[in-house]
Design an enzyme around this catalytic site. Structure first.
Site, PDB file in Angstrom:
ATOM      1  N   GLU A 100      44.654  41.466  36.577  1.00 11.42           N
ATOM      2  CA  GLU A 100      45.467  42.668  36.375  1.00 11.42           C
ATOM      3  C   GLU A 100      46.254  42.567  35.064  1.00 11.42           C
ATOM      4  O   GLU A 100      46.186  41.563  34.350  1.00 11.42           O
ATOM      5  CB  GLU A 100      46.394  42.850  37.581  1.00 11.42           C
ATOM      6  CG  GLU A 100      45.567  43.035  38.856  1.00 11.42           C
ATOM      7  CD  GLU A 100      46.377  43.258  40.111  1.00 11.42           C
ATOM      8  OE1 GLU A 100      47.607  43.017  40.100  1.00 11.42           O
ATOM      9  OE2 GLU A 100      45.766  43.674  41.114  1.00 11.42           O
ATOM     10  N   GLU A 136      34.417  41.700  40.922  1.00  6.41           N
ATOM     11  CA  GLU A 136      32.960  41.852  40.838  1.00  6.41           C
ATOM     12  C   GLU A 136      32.516  41.933  39.378  1.00  6.41           C
ATOM     13  O   GLU A 136      31.538  41.315  38.959  1.00  6.41           O
ATOM     14  CB  GLU A 136      32.518  43.124  41.571  1.00  6.41           C
ATOM     15  CG  GLU A 136      32.706  43.079  43.073  1.00  6.41           C
ATOM     16  CD  GLU A 136      34.086  43.525  43.536  1.00  6.41           C
ATOM     17  OE1 GLU A 136      35.055  43.487  42.729  1.00  6.41           O
ATOM     18  OE2 GLU A 136      34.207  43.898  44.707  1.00  6.41           O
ATOM     19  N   CYS A 138      34.247  48.610  44.921  1.00  5.78           N
ATOM     20  CA  CYS A 138      34.612  49.946  44.438  1.00  5.78           C
ATOM     21  C   CYS A 138      33.420  50.603  43.736  1.00  5.78           C
ATOM     22  O   CYS A 138      32.439  49.937  43.365  1.00  5.78           O
ATOM     23  CB  CYS A 138      35.826  49.873  43.512  1.00  5.78           C
ATOM     24  SG  CYS A 138      35.436  49.414  41.805  1.00  5.78           S
TER      25      CYS A 138
HETATM   26  N1  THU Z   1      39.718  45.059  43.320  1.00  7.43           N
HETATM   27  C1  THU Z   1      38.658  44.232  43.122  1.00  7.43           C
HETATM   28  O1  THU Z   1      38.779  43.173  42.500  1.00  7.43           O
HETATM   29  N2  THU Z   1      37.454  44.619  43.632  1.00  7.43           N
HETATM   30  C2  THU Z   1      37.221  45.771  44.313  1.00  7.43           C
HETATM   31  O2  THU Z   1      36.089  46.070  44.685  1.00  7.43           O
HETATM   32  C3  THU Z   1      38.335  46.681  44.607  1.00  7.43           C
HETATM   33  C4  THU Z   1      39.651  46.308  44.035  1.00  7.43           C
HETATM   34  C5  THU Z   1      41.019  44.666  42.763  1.00  7.43           C
HETATM   35  C6  THU Z   1      41.498  45.535  41.640  1.00  7.43           C
HETATM   36  C7  THU Z   1      42.995  45.336  41.727  1.00  7.43           C
HETATM   37  O3  THU Z   1      43.342  44.174  40.994  1.00  7.43           O
HETATM   38  C8  THU Z   1      43.249  45.068  43.188  1.00  7.43           C
HETATM   39  O4  THU Z   1      42.004  44.726  43.764  1.00  7.43           O
HETATM   40  C9  THU Z   1      43.849  46.233  43.953  1.00  7.43           C
HETATM   41  O5  THU Z   1      43.074  47.368  43.787  1.00  7.43           O
END
Ligand code: THU
Length: 135
Positions: free
Chosen positions: A50, A61, A92
């Protein structure tokens, strides 16, 4: 392509869970880990990363995939995802599209802190994926 290697989902899930420990997720506190298996048996891990500028967060991913591609791997059999949830979560939409660029038939497995494990093919999660070379 996904049958080129024997898929040891247990090891892959363990690697994904381990990778989540490196997640840089101070804003969401949602530590995701992934382990991407190439067609010839290499494993690349990923975690979400992040940023203070929230929109720049990168999913676990895509981190695994970009890491693999940067190392020369472009054929993939499977990806394991770990999320710190009671039930498994699916990747996602953005990650589905990015994975589909390289491995539309790959297997996706999701595990979590609960007992349930989910498994899909990418084609099930993203039917009719956009591809420029289909035009
Ligand atoms: N996130 C992932 O790493 N993979 C996903 O498939 C969905 C969300 C992460 C992004 C963000 O850092 C946190 O999860 C909350 O959305």
């Amino acid at each position: 392509m996904r049958n080129c290697v024997e898929i040891d989902f247990q090891s892959l899930a363990l690697a994904a869970r381990g990778a989540s420990k490196n997640a840089y997720c101070k804003f969401s506190k949602f530590a995701v880990g992934t382990a991407l298996l190439t067609a010839n048996g290499r494993i690349f891990t990923g975690c979400n990363i992040e940023n203070s500028s929230y929109g720049l967060a990168m999913c676990a991913e895509r981190v695994a995939l970009y890491h693999a591609v940067a190392e020369g791997a472009t054929k993939f059999a499977a990806i394991a995802i770990y999320t710190p949830t009671d039930a498994p979560t699916a990747p996602c939409g953005a990650c589905r599209q990015v994975l589909a660029e390289f491995a539309p038939e790959m297997t996706i497995q999701s595990s979590c802190d609960g007992e349930d494990v989910m498994q899909w093919t990418l084609a099930e999660l993203l039917p009719a994926a956009f591809r420029l070379d289909d035009r």
